[in-house]
Design an enzyme around this catalytic site. Structure first.
Site, mmCIF file in Angstrom:
data_model
loop_
_atom_site.group_PDB
_atom_site.id
_atom_site.type_symbol
_atom_site.label_atom_id
_atom_site.label_comp_id
_atom_site.label_asym_id
_atom_site.label_seq_id
_atom_site.Cartn_x
_atom_site.Cartn_y
_atom_site.Cartn_z
ATOM 1 N N ASP A 99 -10.458 15.857 -14.583
ATOM 2 C CA ASP A 99 -10.038 15.751 -13.184
ATOM 3 C C ASP A 99 -10.378 17.050 -12.471
ATOM 4 O O ASP A 99 -10.519 18.094 -13.101
ATOM 5 C CB ASP A 99 -8.530 15.487 -13.082
ATOM 6 C CG ASP A 99 -8.144 14.823 -11.762
ATOM 7 O OD1 ASP A 99 -7.833 13.618 -11.772
ATOM 8 O OD2 ASP A 99 -8.163 15.517 -10.712
ATOM 9 N N GLN A 106 2.830 -6.477 9.143
ATOM 10 C CA GLN A 106 1.593 -6.546 8.372
ATOM 11 C C GLN A 106 1.926 -6.928 6.919
ATOM 12 O O GLN A 106 2.946 -6.491 6.381
ATOM 13 C CB GLN A 106 0.791 -5.236 8.464
ATOM 14 C CG GLN A 106 1.431 -3.983 7.899
ATOM 15 C CD GLN A 106 2.333 -3.233 8.875
ATOM 16 O OE1 GLN A 106 3.035 -3.831 9.668
ATOM 17 N NE2 GLN A 106 2.357 -1.910 8.771
ATOM 18 N N TYR A 131 -13.947 4.715 3.257
ATOM 19 C CA TYR A 131 -13.522 4.427 1.880
ATOM 20 C C TYR A 131 -14.089 3.099 1.358
ATOM 21 O O TYR A 131 -14.621 3.014 0.251
ATOM 22 C CB TYR A 131 -11.993 4.410 1.856
ATOM 23 C CG TYR A 131 -11.350 4.100 0.524
ATOM 24 C CD1 TYR A 131 -11.301 5.050 -0.498
ATOM 25 C CD2 TYR A 131 -10.758 2.865 0.287
ATOM 26 C CE1 TYR A 131 -10.684 4.761 -1.708
ATOM 27 C CE2 TYR A 131 -10.139 2.564 -0.918
ATOM 28 C CZ TYR A 131 -10.103 3.517 -1.915
ATOM 29 O OH TYR A 131 -9.490 3.221 -3.120
#
Ligand code: NAD
Length: 325
Positions: free
Chosen positions: A35, A221, A150
């Site tokens: 990472d 939503q 994205y």
């Protein structure tokens, strides 16, 4: 083949950390965890795992990470909830370098199987305008009009996996994850997603005795949320399968954000006054996972009830917040 070397890219993150833990519990012995974050910030660390800090946007770092590995899981990406991805499109798109360099290194090192974590954000936004959604099936990614930034990166990287499989024979597997949640993930700082953010806000309200909560958007939503255990199970099943096309791995239990808040309030034993921030990022109006294909191909679909998963997530975030205090 439990002695093969496995690379988990993004192992300091939420899903990557859980994946390393799960592979260890299944008896895999040679795991390399990588990472970009400093080790102190990794959600889960394991002394028996070779762990290193590398920026996988760099080709040399990918070479180093992939060397000797037969299986690669790419879970590394610059990512977050709506608040992050709507305001950091350029950063999100740069994750294309990670998948590109990992694929090139996988080709060079004859990697046997390569996993890419894609997202429901690849789906055409025009199919997600109504909160009373028709669940998204895999074919709905085309014609392409994904989430800006994205989603485009994910769709392009999916496509690259496909062509590396077709042209160079790397067995790529692509999951389209739908909103994954659970303990050991981000719950503050701006990258958190709705389930963790709502837990944090409810806990803050409970601890501070200020009984109100800010909700992004009008709360109508709709989304589905998948518990981390289901995410791991689906990932393993996909990796061991012959399914070469991108596959939805997501829950089909649809809720509105208001209903998600109801669940967390119920777990916390509290009722809060709701304030709706209509100018905050809220993403598409509705999104659910059509699980016809996963059921047909893997004979399974994510099935942890939202309430059960949220209970565990809430407890973990509560412990973190009270310990810090
Ligand atoms: P996360 O942010 O917790 O983990 C991603 C990790 O990647 C982080 O630890 C980050 O430091 C690392 N990373 C970023 N850039 C890197 C780089 N250049 N080199 C090395 N490491 C780098 O996110 P997550 O929720 O664990 O997501 C894992 C993957 O699953 C991501 O690809 C994400 O886009 C995808 N995904 C997640 C969800 C979800 O709901 N969590 C949904 C759809 C797709």
């Amino acid at each position: 083949m439990k002695s093969e070397r496995i690379l988990v890219a993004g192992a300091g993150g939420f899903i990557g950390g859980h994946l390393v833990a799960d592979l260890l519990s299944q008896g895999y012995k040679d795991i390399r965890a990588v990472d970009r974050k400093p080790m102190r910030d990794w959600y889960q660390k394991f002394p028996q795992v070779e762990s290193s800090r590398l920026d996988l946007q760099e080709q040399d770092a990918c070479e180093q990470a992939v060397k000797g590995a037969k299986v690669v899981y790419n879970l590394a990406a610059d990512m977050g909830g709506m608040g992050f991805i709507e305001l950091n499109k350029g950063l999100c798109m740069l994750s294309v370098l990670i998948n590109t360099h990992l694929l090139l290194s996988a080709k060079k090192n004859n990697v046997r199987r390569f996993f890419f974590a894609s997202s429901a954000c690849v789906y055409n936004v025009d199919k997600q305008r109504d909160p009373n959604v028709t669940a998204l099936k895999e074919a709905d990614a085309y014609p392409a009009m994904p989430e800006d930034g994205y989603g485009w990166e994910k769709l392009f990287s999916e496509r690259m996996c496909r062509h590396f499989r077709e042209d160079f024979g790397i067995q790529t597997r692509v999951a389209r994850y739908h909103n994954v949640y659970g303990p050991n993930g981000t719950y503050e700082g701006g990258r958190e997603k709705a389930p963790a953010a709502i837990c944090r806000k409810v806990i803050q309200a409970k601890l501070s005795q200020k009984h109100s909560i800010e909700i992004w958007g009008d709360g109508k939503q709709t989304r589905s949320f998948m518990y981390i255990d289901d995410c791991l199970k689906g990932t393993h099943m996909l990796m061991r399968s012959g399914v070469i096309e991108p596959l939805n791995i997501g829950s089909s239990e649809l809720v509105s954000i208001n209903q998600l808040v109801d669940i967390v309030e119920d777990i916390a034993g509290i009722k809060l006054k709701r304030k709706y921030n209509l100018s905050a990022p809220k993403g598409v109006n509705g999104r659910n996972s059509d699980n016809t294909l996963i059921k047909a191909r893997l004979g399974w679909e994510p099935d942890t009830p939202l309430r059960d998963g949220m209970e565990k997530t809430y407890r973990w975030i509560y412990d973190q917040m009270t310990r810090k205090k």
